[in-house]
Every structure is written in C-alpha cells, then in structure tokens.
Write an enzyme that holds these catalytic residues in place. Structure first.
Site, PDB file in Angstrom:
ATOM      1  N   ASN A   1      -4.601   8.497   2.119  1.00 58.46           N
ATOM      2  CA  ASN A   1      -5.093   7.837   3.333  1.00 58.46           C
ATOM      3  C   ASN A   1      -5.647   8.846   4.333  1.00 58.46           C
ATOM      4  O   ASN A   1      -6.844   8.900   4.557  1.00 58.46           O
ATOM      5  CB  ASN A   1      -3.964   7.070   4.032  1.00 58.46           C
ATOM      6  CG  ASN A   1      -3.904   5.609   3.606  1.00 58.46           C
ATOM      7  OD1 ASN A   1      -4.787   5.136   2.888  1.00 58.46           O
ATOM      8  ND2 ASN A   1      -2.876   4.908   4.035  1.00 58.46           N
TER       9      ASN A   1
ATOM     10  N   ASP B   1       0.830  -1.208   0.000  1.00 62.70           N
ATOM     11  CA  ASP B   1       0.000   0.000   0.000  1.00 62.70           C
ATOM     12  C   ASP B   1       0.863   1.255   0.000  1.00 62.70           C
ATOM     13  O   ASP B   1       0.487   2.277  -0.573  1.00 62.70           O
ATOM     14  CB  ASP B   1      -0.902   0.004   1.238  1.00 62.70           C
ATOM     15  CG  ASP B   1      -1.912  -1.134   1.197  1.00 62.70           C
ATOM     16  OD1 ASP B   1      -2.500  -1.342   0.133  1.00 62.70           O
ATOM     17  OD2 ASP B   1      -2.081  -1.819   2.221  1.00 62.70           O
ATOM     18  N   GLY B   2       2.030   1.175   0.652  1.00 64.22           N
ATOM     19  CA  GLY B   2       2.931   2.332   0.725  1.00 64.22           C
ATOM     20  C   GLY B   2       3.371   2.779  -0.663  1.00 64.22           C
ATOM     21  O   GLY B   2       3.577   3.972  -0.902  1.00 64.22           O
TER      22      GLY B   2
ATOM     23  N   ASP C   1      -4.653  11.949  22.329  1.00 61.25           N
ATOM     24  CA  ASP C   1      -3.388  11.832  21.585  1.00 61.25           C
ATOM     25  C   ASP C   1      -3.447  12.558  20.248  1.00 61.25           C
ATOM     26  O   ASP C   1      -2.414  12.898  19.684  1.00 61.25           O
ATOM     27  CB  ASP C   1      -3.051  10.351  21.342  1.00 61.25           C
ATOM     28  CG  ASP C   1      -2.399   9.727  22.564  1.00 61.25           C
ATOM     29  OD1 ASP C   1      -2.175  10.462  23.555  1.00 61.25           O
ATOM     30  OD2 ASP C   1      -2.127   8.509  22.539  1.00 61.25           O
TER      31      ASP C   1
HETATM   32  N1  LIG Z   1      -1.438   2.410  14.268  1.00 54.83           N
HETATM   33  C1  LIG Z   1      -1.538   2.270  12.965  1.00 54.83           C
HETATM   34  O1  LIG Z   1      -2.273   1.443  12.425  1.00 54.83           O
HETATM   35  C2  LIG Z   1      -0.735   3.164  12.088  1.00 54.83           C
HETATM   36  C3  LIG Z   1       0.210   4.024  12.623  1.00 54.83           C
HETATM   37  C4  LIG Z   1       0.916   4.850  11.753  1.00 54.83           C
HETATM   38  C5  LIG Z   1       0.668   4.818  10.365  1.00 54.83           C
HETATM   39  N2  LIG Z   1      -0.250   3.953   9.896  1.00 54.83           N
HETATM   40  C6  LIG Z   1      -0.602   3.920   8.486  1.00 54.83           C
HETATM   41  O2  LIG Z   1       0.496   3.734   7.632  1.00 54.83           O
HETATM   42  C7  LIG Z   1       0.239   4.483   6.468  1.00 54.83           C
HETATM   43  C8  LIG Z   1       1.494   4.670   5.687  1.00 54.83           C
HETATM   44  O3  LIG Z   1       1.748   3.434   5.068  1.00 54.83           O
HETATM   45  P1  LIG Z   1       3.219   3.018   4.620  1.00 54.83           P
HETATM   46  O4  LIG Z   1       3.111   1.722   3.890  1.00 54.83           O
HETATM   47  O5  LIG Z   1       3.866   4.186   3.972  1.00 54.83           O
HETATM   48  O6  LIG Z   1       3.902   2.817   6.023  1.00 54.83           O
HETATM   49  P2  LIG Z   1       4.362   1.464   6.751  1.00 54.83           P
HETATM   50  O7  LIG Z   1       5.402   0.798   5.910  1.00 54.83           O
HETATM   51  O8  LIG Z   1       4.644   1.825   8.166  1.00 54.83           O
HETATM   52  O9  LIG Z   1       3.068   0.526   6.692  1.00 54.83           O
HETATM   53  C9  LIG Z   1       1.883   0.774   7.404  1.00 54.83           C
HETATM   54  C10 LIG Z   1       0.897  -0.377   7.233  1.00 54.83           C
HETATM   55  O10 LIG Z   1      -0.376   0.213   6.941  1.00 54.83           O
HETATM   56  C11 LIG Z   1      -0.935  -0.485   5.820  1.00 54.83           C
HETATM   57  N3  LIG Z   1      -1.764   0.435   5.051  1.00 54.83           N
HETATM   58  C12 LIG Z   1      -1.385   1.553   4.384  1.00 54.83           C
HETATM   59  N4  LIG Z   1      -2.460   2.093   3.774  1.00 54.83           N
HETATM   60  C13 LIG Z   1      -3.511   1.285   4.043  1.00 54.83           C
HETATM   61  C14 LIG Z   1      -4.873   1.310   3.688  1.00 54.83           C
HETATM   62  N5  LIG Z   1      -5.404   2.287   2.961  1.00 54.83           N
HETATM   63  N6  LIG Z   1      -5.669   0.321   4.160  1.00 54.83           N
HETATM   64  C15 LIG Z   1      -5.181  -0.664   4.917  1.00 54.83           C
HETATM   65  N7  LIG Z   1      -3.900  -0.738   5.300  1.00 54.83           N
HETATM   66  C16 LIG Z   1      -3.070   0.226   4.863  1.00 54.83           C
HETATM   67  C17 LIG Z   1       0.234  -0.966   5.009  1.00 54.83           C
HETATM   68  O11 LIG Z   1      -0.155  -2.076   4.193  1.00 54.83           O
HETATM   69  C18 LIG Z   1       1.209  -1.342   6.087  1.00 54.83           C
HETATM   70  O12 LIG Z   1       1.009  -2.660   6.499  1.00 54.83           O
HETATM   71  C19 LIG Z   1      -0.350   5.773   6.985  1.00 54.83           C
HETATM   72  O13 LIG Z   1      -1.068   6.449   5.991  1.00 54.83           O
HETATM   73  C20 LIG Z   1      -1.209   5.261   8.111  1.00 54.83           C
HETATM   74  O14 LIG Z   1      -2.530   5.022   7.720  1.00 54.83           O
HETATM   75  C21 LIG Z   1      -0.951   3.137  10.721  1.00 54.83           C
HETATM   76  N1  LIG Z   2       9.085   4.296  -5.256  1.00 55.74           N
HETATM   77  C1  LIG Z   2       9.347   4.540  -3.966  1.00 55.74           C
HETATM   78  N2  LIG Z   2      10.336   5.390  -3.597  1.00 55.74           N
HETATM   79  C2  LIG Z   2      10.603   5.646  -2.297  1.00 55.74           C
HETATM   80  N3  LIG Z   2       9.948   5.082  -1.278  1.00 55.74           N
HETATM   81  C3  LIG Z   2       8.953   4.230  -1.579  1.00 55.74           C
HETATM   82  C4  LIG Z   2       8.599   3.919  -2.936  1.00 55.74           C
HETATM   83  N4  LIG Z   2       7.587   3.018  -2.924  1.00 55.74           N
HETATM   84  C5  LIG Z   2       7.317   2.790  -1.630  1.00 55.74           C
HETATM   85  N5  LIG Z   2       8.120   3.512  -0.824  1.00 55.74           N
HETATM   86  C6  LIG Z   2       8.130   3.519   0.649  1.00 55.74           C
HETATM   87  O1  LIG Z   2       8.621   2.247   1.055  1.00 55.74           O
HETATM   88  C7  LIG Z   2       7.920   1.812   2.225  1.00 55.74           C
HETATM   89  C8  LIG Z   2       7.437   0.378   2.056  1.00 55.74           C
HETATM   90  O2  LIG Z   2       6.598   0.307   0.939  1.00 55.74           O
HETATM   91  P1  LIG Z   2       5.331  -0.628   0.897  1.00 55.74           P
HETATM   92  O3  LIG Z   2       4.374  -0.282   1.986  1.00 55.74           O
HETATM   93  O4  LIG Z   2       4.802  -0.573  -0.486  1.00 55.74           O
HETATM   94  O5  LIG Z   2       5.955  -2.046   1.117  1.00 55.74           O
HETATM   95  P2  LIG Z   2       5.772  -3.043   2.319  1.00 55.74           P
HETATM   96  O6  LIG Z   2       6.082  -2.348   3.591  1.00 55.74           O
HETATM   97  O7  LIG Z   2       6.529  -4.285   1.981  1.00 55.74           O
HETATM   98  O8  LIG Z   2       4.259  -3.388   2.194  1.00 55.74           O
HETATM   99  P3  LIG Z   2       3.308  -3.656   3.411  1.00 55.74           P
HETATM  100  O9  LIG Z   2       3.285  -2.314   4.090  1.00 55.74           O
HETATM  101  O10 LIG Z   2       2.006  -4.056   2.818  1.00 55.74           O
HETATM  102  O11 LIG Z   2       3.991  -4.721   4.196  1.00 55.74           O
HETATM  103  C9  LIG Z   2       6.770   2.821   2.424  1.00 55.74           C
HETATM  104  O12 LIG Z   2       7.104   3.656   3.522  1.00 55.74           O
HETATM  105  C10 LIG Z   2       6.720   3.627   1.165  1.00 55.74           C
HETATM  106  O13 LIG Z   2       6.424   4.997   1.383  1.00 55.74           O
END
Ligand SMILES: NC(=O)c1ccc[n+]([C@@H]2O[C@H](COP(=O)([O-])OP(=O)(O)OC[C@H]3O[C@@H](n4cnc5c(N)ncnc54)[C@H](O)[C@@H]3O)[C@@H](O)[C@H]2O)c1
Ligand SMILES: Nc1ncnc2c1ncn2[C@@H]1O[C@H](COP(=O)(O)OP(=O)(O)OP(=O)(O)O)[C@@H](O)[C@H]1O
Length: 411
Positions: A248, A169-170, A278
């Site tokens: 998001n 999703d990131g 918080d």
């Molecule tokens: N307590 C929490 O659940 C918490 C805390 C901080 C941030 N987040 C979420 O992490 C997001 C950033 O994601 P990232 O991947 O860059 O960071 P990250 O790598 O820390 O991953 C955060 C997790 O949130 C999940 N996630 C992201 N968007 C989602 C969505 N729309 N629906 C369901 N799950 C989702 C990702 O799959 C991942 O497992 C923020 O937008 C925020 O929503 C969640």
């Molecule tokens: N093209 C990109 N360049 C720089 N950062 C990126 C890029 N794509 C993703 N990222 C960052 O890398 C991190 C991990 O990406 P992503 O959430 O897609 O993978 P993941 O953590 O393996 O997936 P999941 O969260 O479902 O386990 C996120 O914080 C996202 O913002």
C-alpha cells in the site's frame, strides 16, 4: 523428471515468449509436523504470463518498449492489455493465510482445507497458529503442513504454487509481507468489510478455486515499494537497515509530536519540496484507494506503474498531490534543524523513528504481487470503487417538463 529434461523445458520456453516460472526442488527435509512422504520430489507448478486483449492471439508476450525505428517514436500498445496466467503444469501446493480471531474465517478455512485435500489432492500449508486450530478441531488435519521459523518462511515461495487469503485487505497485505522476493499468485477471498483487493466471494469458493486451478486466470500485477531507512544520512550513505517492502504505502508522519513535520523531499537528485504539515504518504497505485485517498490523493488503477506523493494535512494552500513515474527514487530527509523526529510506518505497521539527519529512500520494488481477478483488472478495480466506496453515486436527474419543438418533430 531428469534435470536435463527440465533444462530443456526452460531453454525452450522461458527464453522465448512471456514470463515463465519453472522451478523444481527436491525437498528431503524431515518434517515431524507432516505425514506426507517428503522423500518424493516436490515439483513447483510452472505457469506462463502473457498479455492479452480481446480479439488478439493472446499467446504472444509483447515487450513494453518504445521503438525509435527510422526516426519515428512509437510505443508498444500495452495499456489496453490484461495479464493472463496459464498453468503449464498442475499446481500442487497451496498456502492458506487467514485473518485471526474470526469464527467465520476459521470455519471456512477448515472446509476449504478438507476440499482442497480430498477433491483436489493438493499439499496444504497454513500458519502454525492455524494448524494448531485445525488440530484442535480434528486430528484428521494432520496432513496440513506448516513452518517452524522465519528461515523457512523465506523459502516458502519455492514450495507454494498458490496463496489463498481469507480476510480483508489487511490479510492480503499480510500475505504480501511474508514474501520478500518473488510472490506466488494470490487468490484473495473477501471476509472483511471493504475488500478492495479481495474480489472473490467465499460462498462460491469451490467454483472460484476450480476455475483458478484450471486457468487461465486474469492477474493484477500489484507493484510494491522498496523502502530503506538510512541513519544519519549525511554521515554514512551506505549503512542501511533491512529494507522493507510495502504493497500500500509508506507514511512519514509527526507521530506523537505536536510540531509540524519538516521533511525535505528529493526525486532522484532534484529537490521536490519541503513537507510542513502532518506528514507525507508515498503510495503504490494499489494503495491509492487506502490512506492516500483519505489524504486527498487520486484513485489510480493498480496496473498503472507510478508512485503517489500525497501530503497529509499540509499547512499550505497550494500543496496538491503528485503522481511520479515508476523509475524514480524518492529520498525523504529529516533535516538537522527539524524541531522533532518523524515516524515512518509501512502498510500501517512496523513504526520506525526517523531522527534529525535520518532519511528514507523509496523506489519501485522488483517483485510485484500477482493477485487473481474475478473478471479482469479493470472490471475488478471499477467494481471495488463502486461497491466499496459508492464512488460518484448520485440519483439520476429526471426530466418531465415540456420538450423542445425540434425533439417533438423528430419523434
Ligand atoms: N485515514 C485512513 O484512511 C487510514 C489511516 C491509517 C491506515 N490506513 C490504511 O490501512 C492500511 C492497513 O490496513 P489494515 O487492514 O492492516 O488495517 P485496518 O484493519 O486498520 O484497516 C484499514 C482499512 O483500510 C482498508 N484498506 C487497506 N488497504 C486498502 C486498499 N489498498 N484500498 C482500499 N482500502 C484499503 C481496509 O479494507 C480497512 O477497511 C494502511 O496501509 C493504510 O492504507 C488508512
Ligand atoms: N494471517 C495473519 N496473521 C496476523 N495478522 C493478520 C493476518 N491476516 C490479517 N492480519 C491482520 O488482521 C487485521 C485485520 O485483517 P483484515 O483487514 O484482513 O480484516 P478486516 O479488518 O475484517 O477487514 P476490513 O479491514 O476490510 O474490515 C489487519 O491488521 C491485518 O494486518
């Protein structure tokens, strides 16, 4: 194609039914990083979006209006309809965005680039980091294009017909953040752990991309929020910083402070409440399954237009989350008597401090993020909460006791 022919297409098509995308550009810029003949006209594929539902002629776009005809109030049936994208000309250029630091993503990216170039004859853009990685593997990847600076990123939407994401999703959030205005359709492949917004499986990438490139494809139009930070809100209402878009959520929290947040919240001009806890999450419906869910907010189908107002650990027994309509503007103010500043973060990134007197304005952004569906918007949403969160997973009750006499007679 001549300009007058293009104008004719636009007049005949775009002005009638549906939401169309017709854009043509002549790009004569010289790009040393590519051996593509840049003097030839680059033509952006055009497509048409329409609502459809089973058993209906899907070519008609029905306007989402409430009718007040003859004193009767009716609403157009739209909630049951799925948005479908039909290509009107073939897509020619794809942008592939990949999660960094992943060997499996790197291997898949190289395979996909080769296939898209050799079998589909497409122009391919990747990030500068990815182009460098591909060239380390083989100089054959010389045809892959990239950009040099942020100014070129701002023009990507005029060149790219389709965006492919390889990650979780990131990576979808990352892709959305690259487009400050219109976003091309995104095909998200799942290479992460959860994948709420990534319905496509990478093992079948050829079949998936074949089907998307052929069309029609079901689309989820994901709404974004437009966030503006106003410094010293009481003094200068109009002096704002560069607005930020989130797919998001925007979170306003206490950061490293050990004090409760004190956030005054207004919806349009009405006072809503004061958040002491918080913090507060203002989430899109796509974000409803992310941080907002963890803070007790409801899960909402991504196609529902609304803004979720979800407190984080409120120090009150009666603070339930809200879902507000799409048209409102929310204003979150850090009052002058706040004991500490607050911190805003945007899709979990770009942290900004909000000092006493600062405010954050948040409203629905005009350009949504279109993501391709594996099946359709609803099936994909339900699969993601069932597979990703194991939503309402419970062993089914069994019954092996004696039946009522009536049941036995019926049998
Ligand atoms: N307590 C929490 O659940 C918490 C805390 C901080 C941030 N987040 C979420 O992490 C997001 C950033 O994601 P990232 O991947 O860059 O960071 P990250 O790598 O820390 O991953 C955060 C997790 O949130 C999940 N996630 C992201 N968007 C989602 C969505 N729309 N629906 C369901 N799950 C989702 C990702 O799959 C991942 O497992 C923020 O937008 C925020 O929503 C969640
Ligand atoms: N093209 C990109 N360049 C720089 N950062 C990126 C890029 N794509 C993703 N990222 C960052 O890398 C991190 C991990 O990406 P992503 O959430 O897609 O993978 P993941 O953590 O393996 O997936 P999941 O969260 O479902 O386990 C996120 O914080 C996202 O913002």
């Amino acid at each position: 194609m001549q300009q007058n022919e293009l104008d004719k297409i636009f007049d005949e098509c775009c002005m009638k039914h549906g939401i169309c995308s017709h854009e043509v550009l002549r790009d004569r810029g010289s790009d040393s990083s590519s051996n593509v003949d840049r003097s030839k006209m680059m033509r952006k594929a055009s497509f048409k979006l329409s609502w459809w539902c089973k058993g209906e002629n899907g070519d008609q776009h029905k306007h989402d209006i409430v009718s007040f005809e003859k004193g009767n109030i009716t609403t157009a049936e739209r909630s049951s309809k799925q948005i479908s994208l039909k290509w009107e000309s073939d897509p020619q250029t794809v942008l592939i965005l990949t999660k960094p630091n992943s060997v499996s993503v790197r291997i898949l990216c190289a395979q996909m680039v080769r296939w898209l170039k050799e079998k589909k004859k497409l122009n391919i853009y990747v990030e500068p980091r990815v182009r460098a990685e591909l060239l380390t593997e083989s100089s054959d990847f010389n045809y892959v294009q990239t950009w040099k600076d942020d100014q070129e990123i701002l023009l990507l939407h005029t060149k790219v017909d389709l965006v492919i994401t390889l990650g979780g999703d990131g990576t979808v959030l990352w892709a959305a953040s690259m487009f400050k205005g219109p976003v091309p359709p995104i095909v998200p492949f799942s290479l992460g752990s959860l994948g709420f917004m990534t319905p496509f499986h990478s093992e079948h990438f050829k079949e998936c991309l074949d089907s998307v490139l052929r069309g029609p494809v079901s689309i989820t139009l994901r709404h974004r929020l437009l966030c503006r930070v106003i410094r010293d809100a009481a003094k200068n209402e109009y002096e704002t910083e560069e607005p930020l878009l989130v797919l998001n959520e925007v979170t306003i929290d206490r950061g490293i402070s050990s004090y409760l947040t004190n956030l005054e919240c207004y919806c349009d001009n009405s006072f809503v409440t004061c958040v002491q806890g918080d913090g507060l999450i203002l989430s899109t419906t796509s974000g409803s399954t992310a941080y907002s869910l963890a803070a007790g907010g409801s899960m909402v189908h991504p196609q529902v237009p609304g803004i979720l107002f979800t407190p984080i650990c409120p120090h009150s027994l009666s603070f339930r989350p809200l879902i507000l309509p799409e048209h409102v503007t929310l204003r979150i103010v850090v009052p002058f008597n706040s004991r500490s500043p607050a911190w805003a973060s945007f899709d979990g990134k770009d942290r900004k401090q909000l000092a006493a007197g600062d405010a954050l304005l948040c409203s629905m952004a005009p350009c949504p993020v279109p993501t391709a569906c594996q099946v359709d918007s609803t099936s994909d949403f339900l699969s993601s909460i069932q597979d990703g969160l194991h939503w309402n997973l419970r062993k089914t009750q069994s019954f092996d006791g004696p039946r009522e006499l009536q049941d036995i007679i019926q049998i």
